[in-house]
Scaffold this motif. Sequence first.
Motif, PDB file in Angstrom:
ATOM      1  N   GLU A 188       3.925   3.131  -4.002  1.00 24.67           N
ATOM      2  CA  GLU A 188       2.636   3.279  -4.675  1.00 24.67           C
ATOM      3  C   GLU A 188       2.382   4.682  -5.217  1.00 24.67           C
ATOM      4  O   GLU A 188       1.400   4.894  -5.916  1.00 24.67           O
ATOM      5  N   THR A 189       3.241   5.641  -4.899  1.00 26.59           N
ATOM      6  CA  THR A 189       3.005   7.045  -5.271  1.00 26.59           C
ATOM      7  C   THR A 189       4.094   7.566  -6.198  1.00 26.59           C
ATOM      8  O   THR A 189       5.290   7.511  -5.873  1.00 26.59           O
ATOM      9  N   LYS A 213       3.365   3.798 -13.938  1.00 32.54           N
ATOM     10  CA  LYS A 213       2.391   2.716 -13.715  1.00 32.54           C
ATOM     11  C   LYS A 213       3.074   1.355 -13.802  1.00 32.54           C
ATOM     12  O   LYS A 213       2.716   0.425 -13.064  1.00 32.54           O
ATOM     13  N   GLY A 216       4.346   0.298 -10.597  1.00 30.97           N
ATOM     14  CA  GLY A 216       3.405   0.060  -9.526  1.00 30.97           C
ATOM     15  C   GLY A 216       2.684   1.288  -9.005  1.00 30.97           C
ATOM     16  O   GLY A 216       2.075   1.242  -7.929  1.00 30.97           O
ATOM     17  N   MET A 217       2.707   2.398  -9.738  1.00 37.64           N
ATOM     18  CA  MET A 217       2.068   3.618  -9.258  1.00 37.64           C
ATOM     19  C   MET A 217       0.558   3.474  -9.156  1.00 37.64           C
ATOM     20  O   MET A 217      -0.099   3.040 -10.089  1.00 37.64           O
ATOM     21  N   GLN A 218       0.015   3.823  -7.975  1.00 42.77           N
ATOM     22  CA  GLN A 218      -1.425   3.871  -7.756  1.00 42.77           C
ATOM     23  C   GLN A 218      -1.901   5.308  -7.533  1.00 42.77           C
ATOM     24  O   GLN A 218      -3.055   5.637  -7.798  1.00 42.77           O
ATOM     25  N   ASN A 219      -1.028   6.162  -7.028  1.00 40.68           N
ATOM     26  CA  ASN A 219      -1.317   7.578  -6.755  1.00 40.68           C
ATOM     27  C   ASN A 219      -0.276   8.429  -7.455  1.00 40.68           C
ATOM     28  O   ASN A 219       0.854   7.995  -7.697  1.00 40.68           O
TER      29      ASN A 219
END
Length: 260
Positions: A188-189, A213, A216-219
């Motif tokens: 996620e990072t 993104k 799957g990047m959230q952070n």
Amino acid sequence: MNRVLALFITTFTFVSFAQDETTKIGTTQKFEEVLTYVNKMYVDDVDDEALTDAAIVALLEKLDPHSTFISKEEVDEANVRINGNFVGIGIRFQILKDTLMVVSTIAGGPSEKLGLLPGDKIISIEDENVAGIGLKNSQVRDRLLGDKGTKVKVGVQRKKIKDPIDFVITRDVISVNSVDASYMVTPETGYIKLNSFSRSSHSEVVRAITELKAKGMQNLIFDLQGNGGGLLYAAKYLADEFLSDDKLIVYSEGRAQPRS
């Protein structure tokens, strides 16, 4: 009375201006006299330009720690990072033990296409020996940079190969990326490292963010360590990607502090 006062002010202003100009002329004459005496009486020949540059550096050091003199060569080198491209053979190099070493070839550049490899030692340029002569970085750039489409011959000593290998390299426009790295640290990072604020920085970072993104990047860890600065508007555009219009979040000692 008003006319007399106006005349006095005008006369006073003129005298002050004249005194300022006299002081400037006197200061200039003093420096020129010293330089003249050095040229005439010093035991060795001197480099006037180098002495003048040294005097300017010393003068600016008297002002404050932030005022400094930047030579044309240093400005040109800085502009390479700011503009995001230059014309050359497309290598990153290091002078190690008085030997010009290829650290890496720039992807898509003419050196990579011809087969130069990291670890190659450039021992000659245009059949002139450049090994063991005290070569400087500026001298390397003078020899390898040039106009697009021009050619330069380099002799390379490669590990485990006895005889030198000659390459005739056609100079081309080399893109310098300001994003050094972009990858997922965790599922996620994401992580992006930016080495400068150049004309291409905004588009590079936006492209990297878009790619992360999609993974799957959230952070995001946005690494500016070692960033030497660059163009103000490039930094502003990048800041706009992270800051909202109505609130700025400043992180201090691990706690988010809203600021209006």
